[in-house]
Design an enzyme around this catalytic site. Structure first.
Site, mmCIF file in Angstrom:
data_model
loop_
_atom_site.group_PDB
_atom_site.id
_atom_site.type_symbol
_atom_site.label_atom_id
_atom_site.label_comp_id
_atom_site.label_asym_id
_atom_site.label_seq_id
_atom_site.Cartn_x
_atom_site.Cartn_y
_atom_site.Cartn_z
ATOM 1 N N GLY A 209 6.069 -10.493 -11.249
ATOM 2 C CA GLY A 209 6.954 -11.339 -12.032
ATOM 3 C C GLY A 209 7.542 -12.459 -11.204
ATOM 4 N N PRO A 211 10.149 -14.611 -8.756
ATOM 5 C CA PRO A 211 10.845 -14.300 -7.498
ATOM 6 C C PRO A 211 12.292 -13.863 -7.691
ATOM 7 C CG PRO A 211 9.525 -16.280 -7.233
ATOM 8 C CD PRO A 211 9.469 -15.924 -8.695
ATOM 9 N N GLY A 214 12.210 -10.409 -8.664
ATOM 10 C CA GLY A 214 11.725 -9.654 -7.511
ATOM 11 C C GLY A 214 12.840 -9.292 -6.551
ATOM 12 N N GLU A 231 4.451 -8.868 -6.419
ATOM 13 C CA GLU A 231 3.497 -9.933 -6.742
ATOM 14 C C GLU A 231 4.271 -10.999 -7.515
ATOM 15 O OE1 GLU A 231 0.725 -10.009 -5.453
ATOM 16 O OE2 GLU A 231 -0.278 -8.072 -5.401
ATOM 17 N N CYS A 265 0.187 -16.982 -12.915
ATOM 18 C CA CYS A 265 0.892 -17.117 -11.640
ATOM 19 C C CYS A 265 0.082 -17.868 -10.596
ATOM 20 C CB CYS A 265 1.317 -15.750 -11.101
ATOM 21 S SG CYS A 265 -0.069 -14.630 -10.794
#
Length: 486
Positions: A209, A211, A214, A231, A265
């Site tokens: 997903g 940052p 994350g 990721e 992404c």
């Protein structure tokens, strides 16, 4: 398209349960925790059989998966096959082919100072793991990490995105038919469900997903000292130099950019094109858009939609902000918020201070920048966070070598866009802001495993036996010799 996928029954994890989301999640977690050692003891043959059954199920539910993704955001069946079905079936086949080798103890060398010993690495399961997957490729990015986790011998809880409820529903249906919830379970729900999951002491968390999310996942994992694979994403740049096949570059960049409406992404985020080729490149990209989606992409069955209105507003705001600050719309720009439609769009003269120049676009807008000096492009790329991917279109070996050596990125593709994801022999992932850790093939198996060091002293005498307390001048000489020669 005729759709037969059922409407999502509930936004929660279990519509038939009277327990709160937190209680139901804890119940399943405890079942998996109690079952983890049994699952860990499974042989390569047993794990390969599980993956074979999953492979068969994905193919048998292929039409329902297609229908679910059409309902979630009008994804064309062929695109579903290419970006959702194929990566999953390819992952399974690759893992089944290599699993015995991966599970086999890996012998390592013995230093001279430890003669009389032998050592190896034993890959053991981490235990109970959590996969948090995104909405842009919900099946691919849920089942891919799950395949690695199963191959490594773990129990798995999967939290798919609430933004693609039909895809989540079909995944839950498949998994509930194949696995007992004490081994693999799909947990549906929104932010509150994710929050409850992140409170639990998982042994590993695999998150795909943005940052900023994350960072939240990593903070939560730190509370339980759980390892993570993140990721993430970022602004993946493309360099089109003065010495490349422009026709092929334009075709592959257009394909990589507007597949899934740019909601990828590793999609080309923006392009640096040498000013010598700028005009021709621009016309070729425009022509490729028309070749792919016709004169009006809104009526093309091959062009899907933005996932929801919030993301449509976000992307529209990027375009409006850029234009208000001086950017030019070279192609596209039309939108229909009622249908979450956003036309393939090319921008030029995008100012440095605009939101689109700073943030990952994750949508169908392609900013194009002209350059003359390659070093300036490299400096610009290095001034930003490390991207998940960097693409180079060039025939010039020196330019290619210079770009790879002087930049940093999670992955790089020369003369294509995004296809490194499909090579199971390569690690896939980012660096720092674009990710931590790797997935794909062995690297996914490794992410869900603990490489346990095992050393066996088989000789009756060890050199260290002669160097222990009480220390003496003679023992010091042995230590000195060891330091000098070994």
């Amino acid at each position: 398209m005729n759709t037969t996928v059922a409407e999502p029954k509930s936004k929660g994890i279990n519509s038939n349960s009277e327990a709160s989301p937190g209680e139901e999640i804890l119940r399943i977690f405890n079942l998996q925790k109690a079952n983890q050692h049994k699952v860990a003891r499974t042989t390569a043959s047993e794990r390969r059989r599980k993956l074979a059954v999953l492979h068969e199920a994905v193919l048998s539910y292929r039409e329902e998966i297609r229908e679910a993704l059409y309902k979630d955001f009008r994804k064309h069946p062929s695109e579903v096959d290419l970006t959702e079905i194929y990566p999953v079936t390819s992952d399974i086949k690759y893992a089944r082919s290599h699993l015995r080798k991966w599970m086999r103890p890996k012998k390592v060398g013995t230093p001279m100072a430890q003669l009389g010993t032998s050592s190896y690495i034993h890959y053991e399961p981490k235990g109970v793991v959590l996969v948090i997957s995104p909405w842009n490729f919900p099946v691919n990015l849920s089942f891919g990490p799950m395949i690695s986790a199963i191959a490594a011998g773990n129990c798995v809880m999967i939290k798919p995105s609430e933004h693609t409820p039909y895809a989540s529903g079909i995944m839950k249906k498949i998994i509930s038919e194949l696995f007992d919830e004490s081994e693999v379970a799909v947990i549906e729900g929104g932010v509150e469900v994710a929050s409850e999951l992140l409170k639990l002491p998982f042994n590993h968390i695999f998150f795909t997903g943005a940052p900023e999310i994350g960072k939240i996942v990593m903070r939560a994992a730190a509370e339980n000292l759980a390892s993570v694979t993140l990721e993430l994403g970022g602004k993946s740049p493309v360099i089109v130099d003065e010495d490349c096949d422009l026709k092929t570059a334009a075709m592959r960049i257009a394909f990589g950019k507007w597949m899934n409406n740019g909601q990828v992404c590793i999609a080309p985020d923006h392009v640096f094109v040498h000013e010598k080729n700028a005009s021709e490149f621009m016309e070729l990209v425009k022509q490729n858009i028309r070749d792919y989606y016709g004169e009006d992409a809104s009526v093309s069955p091959s062009y899907n939609r933005i996932v929801n209105k919030n993301h449509h507003r976000r992307i529209s705001a990027y375009m409006e902000d850029s234009v208000s600050k001086g950017a030019s719309i070279e192609y596209g720009g039309k939108t229909n918020p009622d249908e979450d439609y956003f036309e393939p769009t090319i921008l030029t003269n995008v100012p440095a201070g605009s939101g689109i120049s700073k943030n990952e676009i994750f949508g169908p807008i392609l900013p194009v920048y002209l350059y003359n000096d390659l070093e300036e492009v490299i400096n610009e790329i290095n001034s930003r966070e490390k991207p998940l991917a960097l693409y180079i279109y060039s025939k010039n070996k020196k330019n290619i070598r210079t770009i790879i050596q002087e930049t940093r990125a999670g992955g790089t593709v020369v003369n294509h866009s995004g296809i490194h994801f499909f090579n199971n022999n390569l690690p896939f992932g980012g660096s720092n802001n674009s990710g931590i850790g790797k997935g794909n093939g062995f690297y996914g198996f490794e992410a869900f495993s603990n490489p346990r060091a095992v050393l066996k002293q088989w000789a009756p005498v060890s050199g260290l036996d002669f160097m222990g307390p009480p220390f003496s001048d003679f023992k010091q000489k042995l230590i000195d010799l060891t330091i000098k020669w070994f």
